[in-house]
Design an enzyme around this catalytic site. Structure first.
Site, PDB file in Angstrom:
ATOM      1  N   ASN A  29       0.651  -1.374   0.005  1.00  0.00           N
ATOM      2  CA  ASN A  29      -0.149   0.144   0.005  1.00  0.00           C
ATOM      3  C   ASN A  29       1.016   1.554  -0.143  1.00  0.00           C
ATOM      4  OD1 ASN A  29      -2.322  -1.406   0.036  1.00  0.00           O
ATOM      5  ND2 ASN A  29      -2.189  -1.675   1.922  1.00  0.00           N
ATOM      6  N   LYS A  31       3.923   3.919  -1.234  1.00  0.00           N
ATOM      7  CA  LYS A  31       4.170   4.626  -2.746  1.00  0.00           C
ATOM      8  C   LYS A  31       5.565   3.952  -2.974  1.00  0.00           C
ATOM      9  CE  LYS A  31       2.460   7.707  -4.132  1.00  0.00           C
ATOM     10  NZ  LYS A  31       1.546   7.644  -5.510  1.00  0.00           N
ATOM     11  N   LYS A  33       6.064   1.680  -5.901  1.00  0.00           N
ATOM     12  CA  LYS A  33       6.379   0.499  -6.632  1.00  0.00           C
ATOM     13  C   LYS A  33       6.661   0.643  -8.201  1.00  0.00           C
ATOM     14  CE  LYS A  33       2.086  -0.171  -5.274  1.00  0.00           C
ATOM     15  NZ  LYS A  33       1.815   0.962  -4.130  1.00  0.00           N
ATOM     16  N   THR A  34       5.938   1.594  -8.737  1.00  0.00           N
ATOM     17  CA  THR A  34       6.414   2.008 -10.052  1.00  0.00           C
ATOM     18  C   THR A  34       7.402   2.730 -10.258  1.00  0.00           C
ATOM     19  OG1 THR A  34       3.752   2.163 -10.718  1.00  0.00           O
ATOM     20  CG2 THR A  34       5.528   3.480 -12.218  1.00  0.00           C
ATOM     21  N   THR A  35       7.563   3.658  -9.327  1.00  0.00           N
ATOM     22  CA  THR A  35       9.331   4.190  -9.343  1.00  0.00           C
ATOM     23  C   THR A  35      10.425   3.293  -9.271  1.00  0.00           C
ATOM     24  OG1 THR A  35       8.239   6.194  -8.239  1.00  0.00           O
ATOM     25  CG2 THR A  35      10.605   5.790  -8.092  1.00  0.00           C
ATOM     26  N   ARG A  43      17.951   1.536 -15.024  1.00  0.00           N
ATOM     27  CA  ARG A  43      19.279   0.679 -14.907  1.00  0.00           C
ATOM     28  C   ARG A  43      19.462  -0.327 -16.003  1.00  0.00           C
ATOM     29  NH1 ARG A  43      19.565  -1.936  -9.382  1.00  0.00           N
ATOM     30  NH2 ARG A  43      20.443   0.267  -8.669  1.00  0.00           N
ATOM     31  N   PHE A  84      -7.747   4.547 -14.004  1.00  0.00           N
ATOM     32  CA  PHE A  84      -8.181   3.827 -12.973  1.00  0.00           C
ATOM     33  C   PHE A  84      -9.660   3.583 -12.942  1.00  0.00           C
ATOM     34  CE2 PHE A  84      -3.925   4.695 -11.400  1.00  0.00           C
ATOM     35  CZ  PHE A  84      -3.628   3.515 -10.893  1.00  0.00           C
ATOM     36  N   TRP A  86     -12.226   4.304 -11.372  1.00  0.00           N
ATOM     37  CA  TRP A  86     -13.093   5.330 -11.026  1.00  0.00           C
ATOM     38  C   TRP A  86     -13.190   6.379 -11.917  1.00  0.00           C
ATOM     39  CZ3 TRP A  86      -8.804   3.998  -8.114  1.00  0.00           C
ATOM     40  CH2 TRP A  86      -7.764   4.830  -8.067  1.00  0.00           C
ATOM     41  N   GLU A 121       1.403  -2.187 -12.420  1.00  0.00           N
ATOM     42  CA  GLU A 121       0.084  -2.103 -12.030  1.00  0.00           C
ATOM     43  C   GLU A 121      -0.769  -3.284 -12.827  1.00  0.00           C
ATOM     44  OE1 GLU A 121      -0.892   1.948 -13.389  1.00  0.00           O
ATOM     45  OE2 GLU A 121      -0.156   2.829 -11.540  1.00  0.00           O
TER      46      GLU A 121
END
Length: 189
Positions: A29, A31, A33-35, A43, A84, A86, A121
């Site tokens: 949960n 911040k 993950k994508t970064t 790399r 997303f 929503w 994602e």
């Protein structure tokens, strides 16, 4: 804070196993993950490796900071979604886009043309039932020996976690959004 003495000897021995493609999962949960996945992609790109990033929830026209840098260094990033859930006007269309995107990603994973394929994602279409979990597992198992795959997203299915080589769970301790600070360009997009 506790002060520590720096180690004076290497805290590990070099593994003696063979090098091979890894399944890497960034979930949780918090911040990042994508970064983290983009850091891995940059790399590998910096080492001259062939890399492809698929973003299952981002629209193809997304122009966040990572997309701008990816363009500059020649890292192909493909948005597969319509935003997303929503923001979606038609969830069946969202599901169809995820399935079509998966077909592309699956082909690239199995082709052996890429050193690293990022499935950013991808957990969302999995947990929404838009993609068949077993097919994703089978693809990860059937990939060529030297292909690395990095999957990101919250609530990663346990079956993927169990088969992965490296799993990192991002845990939120504190977030500026909770204090009323909106997302900022260059930090969160």
């Amino acid at each position: 804070m506790q002060i520590e003495t720096p180690p004076s000897t290497k805290p590990y021995e070099k593994p003696d196993g063979e090098r091979r493609g890894l399944v890497i999962v960034n979930t949780g949960n918090g911040k990042g993950k994508t970064t983290a996945a983009f850091g891995l992609a940059f790399r590998a790109t910096g080492r001259g490796k062939a890399v492809k990033v698929y973003q299952f929830m981002k629209v193809p026209t997304a122009r966040f900071g990572e997309h701008r840098l990816a363009d500059q260094v020649g890292l192909p990033v493909q948005g597969l979604g319509d935003g997303f859930s929503w923001k979606s006007k038609d969830l069946e269309q969202s599901a169809q886009l995820a399935r079509e995107g998966w077909d592309k990603a699956k082909a690239d994973i199995l082709s052996g043309d890429y050193f690293l394929v990022v499935l950013d994602e991808v957990t969302y279409p999995l947990i929404y039932g838009w993609l068949p979990l077993q097919e994703v597992l089978d693809t990860l198992r059937a990939r060529p020996k030297d292909v690395h795959v990095c999957l990101t997203g919250r609530r990663c299915p346990q079956e993927i976690i169990d088969m992965a080589d490296t799993v990192t769970e991002m845990q939120m301790i504190k977030h500026a959004f909770q204090a009323g600070v909106p997302a900022q360009r260059g930090i969160e997009d």
